[in-house]
Design a protein around this motif. Structure first.
Motif, mmCIF file in Angstrom:
data_model
loop_
_atom_site.group_PDB
_atom_site.id
_atom_site.type_symbol
_atom_site.label_atom_id
_atom_site.label_comp_id
_atom_site.label_asym_id
_atom_site.label_seq_id
_atom_site.Cartn_x
_atom_site.Cartn_y
_atom_site.Cartn_z
ATOM 1 N N GLY A 166 -0.020 42.363 1.452
ATOM 2 C CA GLY A 166 -1.103 43.163 2.003
ATOM 3 C C GLY A 166 -2.475 42.554 1.810
ATOM 4 N N VAL A 167 -3.483 43.320 2.214
ATOM 5 C CA VAL A 167 -4.853 42.817 2.206
ATOM 6 C C VAL A 167 -5.352 42.532 0.791
ATOM 7 C CG1 VAL A 167 -5.940 45.115 2.164
ATOM 8 C CG2 VAL A 167 -7.152 43.188 3.196
ATOM 9 N N TYR A 168 -4.924 43.332 -0.199
ATOM 10 C CA TYR A 168 -5.399 43.103 -1.567
ATOM 11 C C TYR A 168 -4.733 41.880 -2.192
ATOM 12 C CZ TYR A 168 -7.344 47.664 -0.807
ATOM 13 O OH TYR A 168 -8.031 48.719 -0.263
ATOM 14 N N GLY A 169 -3.479 41.635 -1.817
ATOM 15 C CA GLY A 169 -2.824 40.428 -2.292
ATOM 16 C C GLY A 169 -3.500 39.174 -1.767
ATOM 17 N N ILE A 170 -3.937 39.216 -0.505
ATOM 18 C CA ILE A 170 -4.662 38.077 0.052
ATOM 19 C C ILE A 170 -5.987 37.895 -0.680
ATOM 20 C CG2 ILE A 170 -5.801 37.186 2.118
ATOM 21 C CD1 ILE A 170 -3.642 38.553 3.773
ATOM 22 N N GLY A 171 -6.647 39.001 -1.014
ATOM 23 C CA GLY A 171 -7.882 38.917 -1.795
ATOM 24 C C GLY A 171 -7.649 38.280 -3.151
ATOM 25 N N LEU A 172 -6.514 38.592 -3.771
ATOM 26 C CA LEU A 172 -6.176 37.980 -5.058
ATOM 27 C C LEU A 172 -5.984 36.476 -4.911
ATOM 28 C CD1 LEU A 172 -5.350 38.155 -8.057
ATOM 29 C CD2 LEU A 172 -3.015 38.664 -7.273
ATOM 30 N N LEU A 173 -5.281 36.063 -3.858
ATOM 31 C CA LEU A 173 -5.071 34.632 -3.630
ATOM 32 C C LEU A 173 -6.397 33.912 -3.404
ATOM 33 C CD1 LEU A 173 -1.916 34.616 -1.333
ATOM 34 C CD2 LEU A 173 -2.036 34.333 -3.807
ATOM 35 N N SER A 174 -7.303 34.541 -2.651
ATOM 36 C CA SER A 174 -8.601 33.906 -2.407
ATOM 37 C C SER A 174 -9.388 33.766 -3.712
ATOM 38 C CB SER A 174 -9.411 34.705 -1.380
ATOM 39 O OG SER A 174 -9.906 35.917 -1.929
ATOM 40 N N ALA A 175 -9.235 34.723 -4.624
ATOM 41 C CA ALA A 175 -9.919 34.643 -5.918
ATOM 42 C C ALA A 175 -9.336 33.516 -6.770
ATOM 43 C CB ALA A 175 -9.818 35.974 -6.651
ATOM 44 N N ILE A 176 -8.029 33.344 -6.725
ATOM 45 C CA ILE A 176 -7.410 32.235 -7.465
ATOM 46 C C ILE A 176 -7.892 30.893 -6.916
ATOM 47 C CG2 ILE A 176 -5.216 31.084 -7.947
ATOM 48 C CD1 ILE A 176 -3.923 33.888 -8.000
ATOM 49 N N ILE A 177 -7.987 30.791 -5.591
ATOM 50 C CA ILE A 177 -8.479 29.551 -4.976
ATOM 51 C C ILE A 177 -9.929 29.301 -5.386
ATOM 52 C CG2 ILE A 177 -9.027 28.428 -2.785
ATOM 53 C CD1 ILE A 177 -6.625 29.942 -1.586
ATOM 54 N N VAL A 469 7.854 48.457 2.224
ATOM 55 C CA VAL A 469 8.762 48.936 1.185
ATOM 56 C C VAL A 469 8.052 49.096 -0.158
ATOM 57 C CG1 VAL A 469 10.876 48.413 -0.108
ATOM 58 C CG2 VAL A 469 10.734 47.898 2.344
ATOM 59 N N LEU A 470 7.207 48.132 -0.494
ATOM 60 C CA LEU A 470 6.646 48.076 -1.852
ATOM 61 C C LEU A 470 5.160 48.411 -1.917
ATOM 62 C CD1 LEU A 470 8.458 44.819 -3.014
ATOM 63 C CD2 LEU A 470 9.078 47.181 -3.578
ATOM 64 N N GLY A 471 4.449 48.365 -0.786
ATOM 65 C CA GLY A 471 3.026 48.681 -0.784
ATOM 66 C C GLY A 471 2.234 47.749 -1.686
ATOM 67 N N ASN A 472 1.274 48.312 -2.409
ATOM 68 C CA ASN A 472 0.415 47.526 -3.296
ATOM 69 C C ASN A 472 0.996 47.335 -4.693
ATOM 70 O OD1 ASN A 472 -1.670 47.192 -1.395
ATOM 71 N ND2 ASN A 472 -2.503 49.218 -1.867
ATOM 72 N N ARG A 473 2.167 47.886 -4.947
ATOM 73 C CA ARG A 473 2.711 47.847 -6.301
ATOM 74 C C ARG A 473 2.922 46.427 -6.842
ATOM 75 N NH1 ARG A 473 4.931 52.513 -4.059
ATOM 76 N NH2 ARG A 473 6.695 51.413 -3.135
ATOM 77 N N PRO A 474 3.472 45.498 -6.048
ATOM 78 C CA PRO A 474 3.638 44.139 -6.608
ATOM 79 C C PRO A 474 2.312 43.472 -6.970
ATOM 80 C CG PRO A 474 5.014 44.430 -4.663
ATOM 81 C CD PRO A 474 4.096 45.607 -4.716
ATOM 82 N N VAL A 475 1.276 43.699 -6.157
ATOM 83 C CA VAL A 475 -0.014 43.071 -6.428
ATOM 84 C C VAL A 475 -0.652 43.676 -7.669
ATOM 85 C CG1 VAL A 475 -2.321 42.663 -5.511
ATOM 86 C CG2 VAL A 475 -0.343 42.498 -4.003
ATOM 87 N N LEU A 476 -0.575 44.982 -7.803
ATOM 88 C CA LEU A 476 -1.132 45.622 -8.991
ATOM 89 C C LEU A 476 -0.364 45.206 -10.239
ATOM 90 C CD1 LEU A 476 -1.764 49.203 -7.555
ATOM 91 C CD2 LEU A 476 -3.459 47.446 -8.046
ATOM 92 N N ALA A 477 0.949 45.129 -10.118
ATOM 93 C CA ALA A 477 1.743 44.673 -11.258
ATOM 94 C C ALA A 477 1.387 43.240 -11.626
ATOM 95 C CB ALA A 477 3.231 44.786 -10.931
ATOM 96 N N SER A 478 1.156 42.410 -10.609
ATOM 97 C CA SER A 478 0.782 41.016 -10.873
ATOM 98 C C SER A 478 -0.544 40.932 -11.614
ATOM 99 C CB SER A 478 0.688 40.243 -9.552
ATOM 100 O OG SER A 478 1.942 40.183 -8.911
ATOM 101 N N SER A 479 -1.504 41.771 -11.219
ATOM 102 C CA SER A 479 -2.805 41.735 -11.889
ATOM 103 C C SER A 479 -2.686 42.151 -13.348
ATOM 104 C CB SER A 479 -3.816 42.628 -11.156
ATOM 105 O OG SER A 479 -3.458 43.990 -11.259
ATOM 106 N N LEU A 480 -1.850 43.150 -13.614
ATOM 107 C CA LEU A 480 -1.649 43.583 -14.996
ATOM 108 C C LEU A 480 -0.916 42.511 -15.806
ATOM 109 C CD1 LEU A 480 -0.704 47.324 -14.413
ATOM 110 C CD2 LEU A 480 -2.911 46.387 -15.116
ATOM 111 N N LEU A 481 0.047 41.843 -15.169
ATOM 112 C CA LEU A 481 0.746 40.758 -15.850
ATOM 113 C C LEU A 481 -0.193 39.583 -16.124
ATOM 114 C CD1 LEU A 481 4.184 40.749 -13.974
ATOM 115 C CD2 LEU A 481 3.765 41.405 -16.354
#
Length: 505
Positions: A166-177, A469-481
């Motif tokens: 989703g859009v927030y996951g892409i934002g996370l990738l751009s922040a890592i870059i 299926v999963l929505g934002n849950r994987p991205v939020l879990a990734s940020s917490l991890l």
């Protein structure tokens, strides 16, 4: 002192320049570069206070210039005094900037406590906190996720990740870059990471997560271009009704759609034969009609809705309402009373509603502001509206004139198509009326601020993307991890120190 002040001013400018990464400009690399500058500034200081100020000014510049079009709705159409409008628009931008101030302050504080290395700080800690700031912006005080970082990449290589994260996951990738770019002069090997992400995104764009369903349907999307200053003028309502009647009945189609509140009065206030004539046309031509209108279920309960006329009875009520425009937040009645905005206190529709059946297709509407909330649309597609094969947005953003809000809203709809793997239809009053395919590409559109009808044949798609299926849950879990990893890496560093000599008595 000058260097510190200049850094704060440049952070504000970087946030403002970030707006050029979004529609209508589309210079998506600027989103990463502006964030790179902010991360570089945060990396250079150990001060919690300065880090907060840097984040705040970056967010303030981003939000102020990115949402300056709110001035048009509040002042030009709401008759709010100019001085009060400036305070309101600036206040909103300053408030949203506080989320990035919190990001900077927390990052600096944790860096001090955990003794984080530059790599951990820039590639793990900061990106995780940036993601959490962006996500918090999507729900705090009902949410205002306009110009979320990921939207800038709907036409870039990172768009391929949208159906997964989703859009927030892409934002996370751009922040890592961005973090990588700060480190690049000292650690050139890290250049492989952005390269892999861009290549991976490009490869993912070739993946089809959904498949064609049934036969295409013909659609007619109406754009009447009724000026906002005339839309709710009682003297102009008969002209508006006549205009839409003529546009609807000009030709048949499997689905004919008007914009949000195309009918600017309650249905009970319409001429007695208005709706029956439209329904007769729908029956005679086998056309399903969706009419945007406010509905009154009681003197105190009314909704912003679309209603079906023709072959079947249908109703969709807007669920996610706009503060001040559609409901009055507690304690702000005085602010609403300063403006001249009609229909300012709607009731909410149900969170999960059914789609409209149109031949082989199932069409799920959303109204204007609702398509900013991808997770809510995903929840619908995973729940009561699981059979949906195409999405439909009906909007009236004439409130914002001929501003960048129009192409920005189109860009948001493109992201929803990418996330769900379904086409998105858009019927708007003044623009952007468009047909977007399941890959997020605009197939056809009307020129904004013109009167016209967009006719097209649209293929529906079925199946679930991972994001549905999963929505934002994987991205939020990734940020917490990632935050946990930052802490664990700190603990490992302490554990490898030489043991202290035993105490002697």
């Amino acid at each position: 002192m000058f260097d510190r002040r200049a850094g704060i001013a440049l952070a504000f400018c970087a946030g403002a320049i970030n707006v050029l990464a979004f529609a209508p400009f589309g210079w998506w690399p600027l989103q990463i570069l502006s964030l790179t500058f902010l991360f570089w500034q945060l990396q250079r200081t150990a001060s919690v206070r300065r880090s907060a100020l840097l984040g705040w000014m970056y967010g303030f510049g981003w939000m102020l210039f990115g949402t300056s079009w709110i001035y048009i709705s509040l002042h030009d159409y709401g008759d709010l005094p100019a001085w009060m409008t400036i305070i309101a628009v600036s206040g909103l931008a300053l408030f949203l900037g506080c989320l990035f101030a919190a990001m900077g302050a927390i990052a600096a504080r944790l860096r001090q406590r955990w003794h984080s290395s530059e790599i951990v700080f820039l590639l793990v800690l900061l990106p995780a906190l940036f993601l959490l700031a962006e996500w918090t912006r999507s729900w705090i005080f009902t949410g205002f996720p306009w110009l979320s970082a990921g939207y800038a990449h709907n036409v870039g290589p990172l768009a391929g990740f949208a159906p997964l994260i989703g859009v927030y996951g892409i934002g996370l990738l751009s922040a890592i870059i961005a973090g990588v770019l700060v480190l690049l002069p000292q650690r050139r090997v890290l250049a492989l990471l952005p390269a892999l992400l861009f290549i991976g995104g490009a490869v993912l764009q070739q993946v089809s997560w959904t498949t064609p369903h049934g036969n295409p349907i013909t659609v007619r999307l109406l754009q009447a271009n009724v000026p906002q200053e005339m839309k709710f003028d009682p003297a102009r309502v008969p002209d508006t009704l006549q205009l839409y009647h003529a546009m609807i009945t000009a030709a048949p189609a499997d689905l004919i759609v008007t914009p949000e509140t195309a009918v600017p009065v309650f249905l009970g206030q319409l001429p007695p034969d208005y709706l029956p004539l439209l329904a007769d046309f729908g029956h005679a031509t086998h056309s399903e009609l969706l009419l945007g209108a406010p509905l009154a279920d009681s003197p105190t309960h009314y909704t912003n809705s679309v209603v079906g006329l023709g072959g079947q009875t249908y109703r969709y009520d807007k669920h996610h309402l706009v503060p001040f425009g559609e409901f009055i937040p507690f304690g702000f009645r005085w602010f609403i009373d300063m403006m001249q905005m009609p229909l300012g206190d709607f009731s909410r529709g149900a969170a999960l509603q059914l789609p409209l059946a149109v031949k082989d297709q199932q069409v799920l509407p959303n109204i204007c502001y609702e398509d900013l909330f991808g997770e809510e649309i995903a929840d619908q597609l995973a729940g009561a509206a699981a059979g949906t094969t195409m999405l439909l947005n009906v909007s009236n953003i004439a409130w914002f004139g001929n501003s960048i809000a129009l192409p920005q809203h189109l860009q948001i709809s493109q992201m929803r198509a990418l996330e769900t793997g379904r086409p998105m239809l858009r019927a708007t009053n003044t623009g952007m009326t468009a047909v977007i395919d399941q890959k997020g590409h605009v197939q056809s559109q009307l020129k904004p601020l013109t009167n016209g009808v967009l006719s097209a044949s649209v293929q529906g798609y079925a199946g679930n993307t991972p994001y549905i299926v999963l929505g934002n849950r994987p991205v939020l879990a990734s940020s917490l991890l990632m935050l946990l990893a930052s802490y664990v890496l700190r603990r490992k560093k302490l554990a490898t120190r030489e043991p202290l000599p035993p105490k002697t008595r």
